[in-house]
Design a protein around this motif. Structure first.
Motif, mmCIF file in Angstrom:
data_model
loop_
_atom_site.group_PDB
_atom_site.id
_atom_site.type_symbol
_atom_site.label_atom_id
_atom_site.label_comp_id
_atom_site.label_asym_id
_atom_site.label_seq_id
_atom_site.Cartn_x
_atom_site.Cartn_y
_atom_site.Cartn_z
ATOM 1 N N VAL A 41 29.019 39.607 39.327
ATOM 2 C CA VAL A 41 30.168 38.804 39.753
ATOM 3 C C VAL A 41 30.833 38.202 38.524
ATOM 4 O O VAL A 41 30.163 37.841 37.553
ATOM 5 C CB VAL A 41 29.729 37.679 40.720
ATOM 6 C CG1 VAL A 41 30.845 36.661 40.934
ATOM 7 C CG2 VAL A 41 29.300 38.258 42.066
ATOM 8 N N ILE A 42 32.160 38.096 38.586
ATOM 9 C CA ILE A 42 32.933 37.406 37.552
ATOM 10 C C ILE A 42 33.455 36.103 38.137
ATOM 11 O O ILE A 42 34.071 36.106 39.211
ATOM 12 C CB ILE A 42 34.101 38.271 37.060
ATOM 13 C CG1 ILE A 42 33.579 39.576 36.454
ATOM 14 C CG2 ILE A 42 34.952 37.511 36.033
ATOM 15 C CD1 ILE A 42 34.656 40.637 36.249
ATOM 16 N N ILE A 43 33.192 35.004 37.467
ATOM 17 C CA ILE A 43 33.738 33.707 37.865
ATOM 18 C C ILE A 43 34.912 33.399 36.948
ATOM 19 O O ILE A 43 34.752 33.289 35.725
ATOM 20 C CB ILE A 43 32.679 32.593 37.764
ATOM 21 C CG1 ILE A 43 31.508 32.886 38.709
ATOM 22 C CG2 ILE A 43 33.312 31.235 38.087
ATOM 23 C CD1 ILE A 43 31.869 32.956 40.176
ATOM 24 N N GLY A 44 36.091 33.298 37.543
ATOM 25 C CA GLY A 44 37.302 33.051 36.772
ATOM 26 C C GLY A 44 37.756 31.603 36.880
ATOM 27 O O GLY A 44 37.614 30.969 37.930
ATOM 28 N N ILE A 45 38.290 31.093 35.799
ATOM 29 C CA ILE A 45 38.929 29.779 35.788
ATOM 30 C C ILE A 45 40.362 30.002 35.313
ATOM 31 O O ILE A 45 40.585 30.403 34.169
ATOM 32 C CB ILE A 45 38.219 28.793 34.838
ATOM 33 C CG1 ILE A 45 36.730 28.695 35.166
ATOM 34 C CG2 ILE A 45 38.898 27.425 34.899
ATOM 35 C CD1 ILE A 45 36.417 28.125 36.526
ATOM 36 N N ALA A 46 41.311 29.791 36.199
ATOM 37 C CA ALA A 46 42.715 29.978 35.835
ATOM 38 C C ALA A 46 43.165 28.842 34.917
ATOM 39 O O ALA A 46 42.751 27.688 35.092
ATOM 40 C CB ALA A 46 43.588 30.013 37.083
ATOM 41 N N HIS A 79 44.632 34.252 33.063
ATOM 42 C CA HIS A 79 46.072 34.014 32.893
ATOM 43 C C HIS A 79 46.416 32.936 31.875
ATOM 44 O O HIS A 79 47.214 32.038 32.146
ATOM 45 C CB HIS A 79 46.722 33.698 34.242
ATOM 46 C CG HIS A 79 46.961 34.909 35.071
ATOM 47 N ND1 HIS A 79 47.950 35.828 34.811
ATOM 48 C CD2 HIS A 79 46.318 35.364 36.161
ATOM 49 C CE1 HIS A 79 47.903 36.795 35.714
ATOM 50 N NE2 HIS A 79 46.907 36.543 36.538
ATOM 51 N N ALA A 80 45.864 33.053 30.701
ATOM 52 C CA ALA A 80 46.309 32.209 29.600
ATOM 53 C C ALA A 80 47.560 32.835 28.993
ATOM 54 O O ALA A 80 47.559 34.016 28.639
ATOM 55 C CB ALA A 80 45.213 32.086 28.542
ATOM 56 N N GLY A 81 48.610 32.069 28.901
ATOM 57 C CA GLY A 81 49.855 32.579 28.337
ATOM 58 C C GLY A 81 49.909 32.385 26.831
ATOM 59 O O GLY A 81 49.012 31.770 26.231
ATOM 60 N N MET A 100 41.571 36.188 29.401
ATOM 61 C CA MET A 100 42.758 36.994 29.685
ATOM 62 C C MET A 100 43.949 36.380 28.978
ATOM 63 O O MET A 100 44.246 35.190 29.147
ATOM 64 C CB MET A 100 43.057 37.056 31.178
ATOM 65 C CG MET A 100 44.316 37.868 31.483
ATOM 66 S SD MET A 100 44.847 37.717 33.197
ATOM 67 C CE MET A 100 46.232 38.884 33.203
ATOM 68 N N ILE A 101 44.637 37.169 28.192
ATOM 69 C CA ILE A 101 45.913 36.772 27.608
ATOM 70 C C ILE A 101 47.012 37.471 28.394
ATOM 71 O O ILE A 101 47.024 38.707 28.500
ATOM 72 C CB ILE A 101 45.995 37.103 26.096
ATOM 73 C CG1 ILE A 101 47.393 36.771 25.554
ATOM 74 C CG2 ILE A 101 45.602 38.554 25.802
ATOM 75 C CD1 ILE A 101 47.742 35.304 25.587
#
Length: 280
Positions: A41-46, A79-81, A100-101
């Motif tokens: 599993v991947i735990i993402g933090i936006a 979703h890091a810009g 993620m960029i």
């Protein structure tokens, strides 16, 4: 066991579920579902939630969940810009195994330049990097209604060039999905997924999976999608529980937390099985 997404995706036969989480209980539920299914599993933090909740303060407990999980688990910054490079640095310093960029709204050359720099930075931490080519409709992390008509799709040739020039480990693509809740059933461009997969040779990422029919998911996985992001449906589940359980004389907060965790766990378990190819 905390690992990076590159290792996870290379070892996977199906697609890995990536759940963006906004608190400890949500992350715990998704990881418990993975443990029961014996699937990673991947735990993402936006980044949106990092800013709203104070990432440095709540991340240590969620990272500990990933480290102690009885399955491979990745902790992913989503979703890091280009304006969030300081948060990427903080995330890497805090022990994130993946970032993620998202410079997809920049011109192609600028997207390449920014992404290449993040890839070089992440390598120092043994962290994997996901990028995006072709911006998705909708507002990420909000779960609002979105219409996908008139969407712009990822160009396969550009995708191949992008991956070759940046060295990214995974690529999020625009193939008919959107961030949020759909006003009509989305039309996933399956042949486009195949063409992008052939051109890039890297795992593809499908964002905006809430509301996508199961068979469309299965076909996308067959054609090259290896990571699937899910978030909006978790918010819907949470609000359904809150509305159903709300009573003026009921102040059992801990029981409500348990109800929320069980709802998320059921949802995550079903999706993990679907994405990995183990569901009927």
């Amino acid at each position: 066991m905390l690992i990076n997404c590159k290792e996870m995706l290379e070892q996977s036969r199906g697609a890995i579920a990536s759940f963006n989480c906004v608190d400890f209980e949500m992350a715990r539920a998704c990881l418990e579902a993975g443990e029961e299914a014996r699937q990673p599993v991947i735990i993402g933090i936006a980044v949106r939630h990092w800013k709203a909740l104070g990432g440095r303060l709540f991340i240590p407990s969620i990272r500990a969940l990933c480290v102690e999980a009885d399955i491979p688990a990745a902790l992913h910054l989503d979703h890091a810009g280009p304006e969030d490079l300081d948060i990427i640095d903080e995330a890497l310093d805090s022990g994130f195994s993946s970032v993620m960029i998202d410079a997809s709204r920049k011109p192609f050359a600028a997207n390449v330049e920014v992404t290449r720099g993040i890839v070089q930075r992440a390598r120092l931490f043994n962290a994997s990097v996901e990028a995006e080519l072709g911006p998705l409709p909708g507002d990420e992390g909000v779960a609002g209604l979105v219409d996908t008509r008139g969407a712009v799709y990822t160009d396969p040739q550009e995708a191949g060039e992008f991956c070759a020039e940046t060295g990214v480990d995974a690529l999020a693509v625009a193939v008919g999905t959107a961030h949020g809740l759909y006003t009509a059933e989305p039309e996933i461009q399956q042949e486009l997924i195949s063409r992008i997969a052939r051109e890039t040779g890297v795992p593809l990422v499908l964002h905006g999976a809430t509301g996508v029919p199961d068979e469309a998911i299965r076909e996308a996985v067959r054609r090259g999608v290896k990571k699937i992001n899910y978030f909006s449906g978790l918010l819907v589940d949470a609000m359904d529980v809150i509305r159903r359980e709300r009573k003026s004389d009921d102040n059992d907060y801990l029981r409500h937390r348990s109800e929320l965790r069980e709802a998320w766990k059921r949802r995550a378990g079903n999706l993990i099985q679907l994405y990995s190819g183990h569901s009927s």
